[in-house]
Scaffold this motif. Structure first.
Motif, short mmCIF file in Angstrom:
data_model
loop_
_atom_site.label_atom_id
_atom_site.label_comp_id
_atom_site.label_asym_id
_atom_site.label_seq_id
_atom_site.Cartn_x
_atom_site.Cartn_y
_atom_site.Cartn_z
N ALA A 21 51.75 65.07 -61.50
CA ALA A 21 53.22 65.08 -61.52
C ALA A 21 53.83 64.28 -60.37
CB ALA A 21 53.74 66.51 -61.51
N HIS A 22 53.25 64.37 -59.19
CA HIS A 22 53.83 63.70 -58.02
C HIS A 22 53.77 62.17 -58.12
CE1 HIS A 22 50.16 62.27 -55.85
NE2 HIS A 22 49.60 63.13 -56.69
N ARG A 23 52.90 61.65 -58.98
CA ARG A 23 52.80 60.19 -59.08
C ARG A 23 53.37 59.61 -60.37
NH1 ARG A 23 46.94 58.91 -60.90
NH2 ARG A 23 46.01 60.96 -61.04
N GLN A 24 53.96 60.46 -61.19
CA GLN A 24 54.59 59.98 -62.42
C GLN A 24 55.71 58.98 -62.15
OE1 GLN A 24 53.45 60.77 -65.52
NE2 GLN A 24 51.84 61.84 -64.41
N ARG A 25 56.35 59.12 -61.01
CA ARG A 25 57.49 58.23 -60.70
C ARG A 25 57.09 56.75 -60.73
NH1 ARG A 25 55.79 60.47 -55.77
NH2 ARG A 25 55.46 58.95 -54.11
N TYR A 26 55.84 56.44 -60.47
CA TYR A 26 55.40 55.05 -60.48
C TYR A 26 55.34 54.47 -61.90
CZ TYR A 26 54.09 56.10 -55.69
OH TYR A 26 54.11 56.47 -54.37
N PHE A 37 50.33 54.11 -58.73
CA PHE A 37 49.98 55.32 -59.50
C PHE A 37 48.55 55.75 -59.18
CE2 PHE A 37 48.20 57.26 -63.39
CZ PHE A 37 49.04 58.34 -63.52
N PHE A 38 47.61 54.82 -59.25
CA PHE A 38 46.22 55.18 -58.99
C PHE A 38 45.94 55.37 -57.50
CE2 PHE A 38 45.61 53.26 -63.29
CZ PHE A 38 45.18 54.43 -63.90
N ARG A 74 36.77 54.83 -58.65
CA ARG A 74 35.58 55.69 -58.58
C ARG A 74 35.45 56.40 -57.24
NH1 ARG A 74 31.24 56.92 -61.44
NH2 ARG A 74 31.79 55.38 -63.03
N ARG A 75 35.53 55.67 -56.13
CA ARG A 75 35.31 56.31 -54.83
C ARG A 75 36.33 57.42 -54.58
NH1 ARG A 75 31.17 57.04 -52.74
NH2 ARG A 75 31.89 59.14 -52.74
N ASP A 76 37.61 57.15 -54.85
CA ASP A 76 38.63 58.17 -54.68
C ASP A 76 38.37 59.38 -55.58
OD1 ASP A 76 40.04 56.71 -52.78
OD2 ASP A 76 41.52 55.95 -54.20
N THR A 77 37.90 59.12 -56.79
CA THR A 77 37.63 60.20 -57.74
C THR A 77 36.47 61.07 -57.27
OG1 THR A 77 38.50 58.86 -59.55
CG2 THR A 77 37.04 60.68 -60.15
N VAL A 78 35.38 60.44 -56.85
CA VAL A 78 34.23 61.19 -56.33
C VAL A 78 34.65 62.04 -55.14
CG1 VAL A 78 31.99 60.93 -55.16
CG2 VAL A 78 32.52 59.55 -57.19
N ASP A 79 35.42 61.45 -54.23
CA ASP A 79 35.87 62.18 -53.04
C ASP A 79 36.77 63.36 -53.42
OD1 ASP A 79 34.43 60.36 -51.54
OD2 ASP A 79 36.20 59.25 -50.86
N VAL A 151 55.75 59.67 -70.33
CA VAL A 151 55.35 58.39 -69.77
C VAL A 151 53.82 58.28 -69.74
CG1 VAL A 151 55.40 56.99 -67.67
CG2 VAL A 151 57.46 58.15 -68.42
N LEU A 152 53.16 59.35 -69.34
CA LEU A 152 51.70 59.34 -69.29
C LEU A 152 51.10 59.23 -70.69
CD1 LEU A 152 49.32 59.38 -67.37
CD2 LEU A 152 49.31 61.86 -67.54
N LYS A 153 51.72 59.88 -71.67
CA LYS A 153 51.22 59.77 -73.04
C LYS A 153 51.28 58.34 -73.54
CE LYS A 153 52.12 64.45 -74.35
NZ LYS A 153 52.19 65.37 -75.41
N VAL A 154 52.36 57.65 -73.24
CA VAL A 154 52.47 56.23 -73.63
C VAL A 154 51.38 55.43 -72.94
CG1 VAL A 154 53.90 54.16 -73.43
CG2 VAL A 154 54.92 56.31 -74.19
N ALA A 155 51.16 55.72 -71.66
CA ALA A 155 50.13 55.00 -70.91
C ALA A 155 48.76 55.22 -71.52
CB ALA A 155 50.15 55.46 -69.44
N GLN A 156 48.47 56.45 -71.92
CA GLN A 156 47.16 56.76 -72.48
C GLN A 156 46.93 56.10 -73.84
OE1 GLN A 156 47.70 61.01 -72.25
NE2 GLN A 156 46.19 61.18 -70.62
N GLU A 157 47.95 56.13 -74.67
CA GLU A 157 47.75 55.69 -76.05
C GLU A 157 48.08 54.21 -76.26
OE1 GLU A 157 46.68 55.66 -79.97
OE2 GLU A 157 46.16 56.98 -78.34
N ARG A 158 49.21 53.77 -75.76
CA ARG A 158 49.66 52.42 -76.07
C ARG A 158 49.21 51.37 -75.05
NH1 ARG A 158 55.59 54.13 -77.30
NH2 ARG A 158 55.21 55.45 -79.09
N GLU A 159 49.14 51.78 -73.79
CA GLU A 159 48.84 50.81 -72.75
C GLU A 159 47.40 50.87 -72.29
OE1 GLU A 159 51.75 50.88 -69.63
OE2 GLU A 159 53.38 51.14 -71.06
N GLY A 160 46.67 51.89 -72.71
CA GLY A 160 45.26 51.99 -72.34
C GLY A 160 45.02 51.97 -70.85
N ARG A 161 45.81 52.75 -70.12
CA ARG A 161 45.73 52.70 -68.66
C ARG A 161 45.10 53.92 -68.04
NH1 ARG A 161 47.35 48.07 -65.68
NH2 ARG A 161 48.78 46.92 -66.98
N THR A 162 45.09 55.04 -68.70
CA THR A 162 44.54 56.24 -68.10
C THR A 162 44.00 57.17 -69.17
OG1 THR A 162 44.94 58.07 -66.58
CG2 THR A 162 46.76 57.42 -67.98
#
Length: 162
Positions: A21-26, A37-38, A74-79, A151-162
């Motif tokens: 939620a805190h990064r949706q603004r991007y 965002f990432f 990846r590194r941020d995710t593992v951490d 916004v995140l749903k659009v990113a996931q489905e249409r933009e293939g970003r997350t």
């Protein structure tokens, strides 16, 4: 039973284990600021319901992670996973230039995993991913404990970003 033959419990990250939620603004800007965002992902608060489910799943299953995040994260995710006490496990991420919808990329990986291992459960917040996985015969838990984001749903489905 060894770690190599336990069933898999497959967990999404964003809005399943981590609260974005805190990064949706991007993503609300034009153009969307994907780098910001990432870059903000390491500050995601954990979602207790998802964390508890992953920890409970680790008692009987090997926990692995399937995310639409790009490989460069990846590194941020593992951490982040380690900082929040989540089980170590393999992480499948999107290639940096892969813009296919999450429902396609995730189902492709699930099918590949299912060739050699039982998949006990997929836990994901993306309704389209969940629907496609169920239609393919996978057991799914819909992560409905985070606030939804159009916004995140659009990113996931249409933009293939997350």
């Amino acid at each position: 039973m060894t770690a190599d033959d336990r069933p898999l419990a497959v967990f999404d990250l964003d809005n399943t284990l981590s609260d974005t939620a805190h990064r949706q603004r991007y993503l609300e800007r034009k153009p969307r600021d994907w780098d910001a965002f990432f870059a903000a992902a390491p500050q995601d608060p954990p979602l207790p319901e998802g964390i508890e489910m992953a920890l409970a799943s680790a008692e009987e299953c090997e926990v692995v992670y399937l995310t639409g995040r790009p490989e460069r994260c990846r590194r941020d995710t593992v951490d982040w996973l380690a900082a929040h006490g989540l089980p170590e496990g393999r992480i499948w991420m999107r290639r940096d230039n892969d813009r296919r919808p999450a429902r396609r990329t995730k189902l492709e990986i699930l099918r590949r995993l299912a060739r050699t291992r039982e998949i006990r459960v997929l836990v994901d917040d993306d309704e389209l991913v969940c629907e496609d996985a169920e239609q393919a015969g996978f057991t799914v838990v819909r992560a409905r404990w985070a606030a939804t984001s159009a916004v995140l749903k659009v990113a996931q489905e249409r933009e293939g970003r997350t």
